[in-house]
Enzyme design. Structure first.
Site, short mmCIF file in Angstrom:
data_model
loop_
_atom_site.label_atom_id
_atom_site.label_comp_id
_atom_site.label_asym_id
_atom_site.label_seq_id
_atom_site.Cartn_x
_atom_site.Cartn_y
_atom_site.Cartn_z
N SER A 1 4.29 2.20 7.67
CA SER A 1 4.29 1.28 7.03
C SER A 1 5.25 1.16 6.55
O SER A 1 6.10 2.02 5.33
CB SER A 1 3.61 1.51 6.27
OG SER A 1 2.32 2.10 6.75
N ASP B 1 0.41 -7.18 1.75
CA ASP B 1 0.94 -6.24 2.14
C ASP B 1 2.24 -5.98 1.35
O ASP B 1 2.33 -5.22 1.98
CB ASP B 1 0.33 -5.60 3.09
CG ASP B 1 0.19 -3.89 2.84
OD1 ASP B 1 0.73 -3.33 1.64
OD2 ASP B 1 0.08 -3.42 4.11
N MET C 1 -17.55 -14.03 -6.30
CA MET C 1 -17.96 -14.51 -5.00
C MET C 1 -18.98 -13.17 -3.70
O MET C 1 -18.08 -12.43 -4.13
CB MET C 1 -17.50 -15.86 -4.34
CG MET C 1 -16.23 -15.20 -3.80
SD MET C 1 -14.91 -16.17 -2.71
CE MET C 1 -13.62 -15.01 -2.58
N GLY D 1 -11.68 -19.61 -9.83
CA GLY D 1 -12.84 -18.93 -11.41
C GLY D 1 -14.04 -18.41 -11.05
O GLY D 1 -14.99 -18.90 -11.70
N HIS E 1 0.47 -1.20 -0.20
CA HIS E 1 0.24 -0.15 0.27
C HIS E 1 0.88 1.19 0.43
O HIS E 1 -0.04 2.19 0.09
CB HIS E 1 -1.48 0.33 1.14
CG HIS E 1 -0.41 0.71 2.53
ND1 HIS E 1 -0.22 -0.46 3.58
CD2 HIS E 1 0.19 1.45 3.08
CE1 HIS E 1 0.44 -0.27 4.31
NE2 HIS E 1 0.13 0.94 4.05
N GLY F 1 2.99 6.53 7.75
CA GLY F 1 4.73 6.63 7.37
C GLY F 1 5.43 5.66 8.10
O GLY F 1 6.30 5.31 7.48
#
Length: 455
Positions: free
Chosen positions: A292, A208, A350, A347, A178, A290
């Site tokens: 992160s 992430d 949902m 595939g 992110h 910051g």
């Protein structure tokens, strides 16, 4: 008049007489010398020293019958102390002292801090000039085709990263996905302020994590990973990063490991539905915007986690989370090799069953009333593993390899734990009847967050 028993308090300012000495004629009183505060303090200290030392002297004298200390000897010792202080005193100067304070935390930080960097997400800004020379900036894809348009890179956001590997002239940096998501360019600011362009190696939105590479010429320190499986609750934890951006680079905060193997639900695609359940380390070391992508360290200075998120609530304090180092190493190895994490794909499109109306569940799906959890299949992709196994739209998946499926996040967690081409058993309801099928999974074409519609 009360009797004064203090041997050092002579109100008549007469010399103290030693009873064992012969009588001496009285000498004229000398004019008192004006003393500085420093001299007064030293005299007081000297007297205090004599009082304390006098205990030992009295005991000694009683043992060997020696006489008590004389007044002249006391005065001589005081004068000597004052003279020594005056010799080292510099008139009118300000004295300062430098202390060398070193703690376990400062030593730990010194080993690692140069490997923690600031990661700058740069996006294109297109400025269009009107007839009067004024600019009208736009972002990214909103660029203008006008001849009077110019494109510049601007800082969109900032985070942190950790240099974890050097291979020849290339150094590798791990950060959060992110932090660099949507970037047109990425800059790295080293701990000493050196700036260098970074190239994106690979990303994984589900965990992430992202890997960048830069020139190793600017790297002086490489971080070492620790074993996150050996952590214990209560042991020290140190966070290093760039809270609020590179202006506060290599900020250090300290806390403890507050919890292990925490499950935190995450909304990846921003549709207000949890898409993933992250397994994280909980810490009370301060983690701010910051931070992160920065490092969570143990007492030995090893990276035990990559700081990723915190609980942002006015009623909550000290709840930050980091991706465990052992998980990080597995993911970044795949990102280095493939640019993405290779996962299986079913595939299907949902939706959580609890987002389907009760009327539709009872009248169209004909679900039993005791079925309240599962995943509703809205669409099956042509040529997919789900189509080959006979799954259809309006089926409701309630089991995966014998384990219950409660929502899309738990189903995705179970699915992605499998090998890309594994065979799995799926339990589902169709027209109110429970059925089972075996599915031969396929390799997911892309791990991009945009592919979250199809699993």
């Amino acid at each position: 008049m009360s009797q004064n028993n203090d041997p050092f308090n002579n109100q008549n300012d007469e010399p103290i007489k030693n009873p064992n000495e012969p009588h001496k004629p009285h000498k004229p009183e000398k004019k008192a010398r004006k003393m500085t505060p420093l001299q007064s303090g030293l005299i007081g200290g000297a007297i205090a020293t004599l009082l304390v030392g006098g205990v030992g002297y009295a005991v000694t004298s009683s043992a060997d019958n020696e006489t008590s200390i004389s007044t002249e000897e006391v005065q001589s010792m005081i004068d000597s102390a004052v003279s020594s202080a005056q010799a080292g005193e510099t008139s009118g100067s300000v004295q300062s002292t430098s202390l060398d304070v070193t703690t376990d935390v400062s030593e730990t930080v010194a080993k690692v801090q140069d490997s923690v960097v600031s990661v700058v997400n740069m996006t294109e800004s297109v400025s269009t000039y009107d007839l009067f020379g004024f600019t009208s900036p736009t972002q990214g894809s909103e660029s203008s085709s006008s001849e009077d348009a110019s494109t510049e890179l601007e800082t969109s956001s900032e985070g942190s990263g950790v240099v974890y590997k050097v291979d020849g002239d290339t150094a590798y940096v791990v950060t959060n996905n992110h932090v660099i998501d949507g970037a047109d360019a990425i800059n790295i600011i080293m701990a000493d302020g050196t700036q260098v362009e970074a190239e994106l190696v690979g990303t994984d939105p589900w965990t992430d994590l992202a890997v960048l590479k830069i020139s190793s010429d600017v790297v002086s320190t490489v971080a070492e990973f620790g074993d996150s499986d050996s952590l214990t609750v209560g042991e020290p934890a140190i966070a290093i990063g760039s809270p609020l951006g590179s202006d506060y680079a290599t900020t250090v905060t300290q806390g403890i490991i507050s919890g292990l193997n925490r499950s935190v639900s995450v909304d990846i695609d921003g549709d207000s539905t949890y898409d993933w359940v992250a397994n994280v380390i909980q810490t009370d070391a301060a983690i701010n915007p910051g931070n992160s992508g920065g490092a969570l360290l143990n007492a030995a200075g090893q990276v035990i986690g990559i700081n990723s998120m915190k609980v942002s609530d006015s009623s909550v304090e000290g709840m930050g989370f980091a991706i465990p180092a052992n998980d990080v190493q597995t993911i970044i190895a795949e990102l280095e090799a493939n640019g993405q994490v290779i996962r299986p794909e079913l595939g299907v499109s949902m939706v959580d069953l609890n987002r389907v109306s009760l009327e539709y569940q009872s009248q169209t799906l004909k679900l039993p009333t005791d079925v309240t959890e599962g995943v509703y299949i809205a669409e099956v992709a042509v040529g997919s593993a789900a189509e080959a196994a006979g799954l259809q739209a309006d089926d409701v998946i309630v089991g995966f390899n014998g384990e219950p499926v409660t929502d899309s996040a738990s189903f995705r967690q179970a699915l992605y734990s499998q090998e890309p081409t594994a065979s799995v058993e799926i339990s589902y309801f169709r027209n109110g009847e429970l059925q089972e099928t075996t599915v031969q999974l396929q390799v997911q074409e892309s791990s991009s967050a945009a592919s979250t519609v199809t699993e």
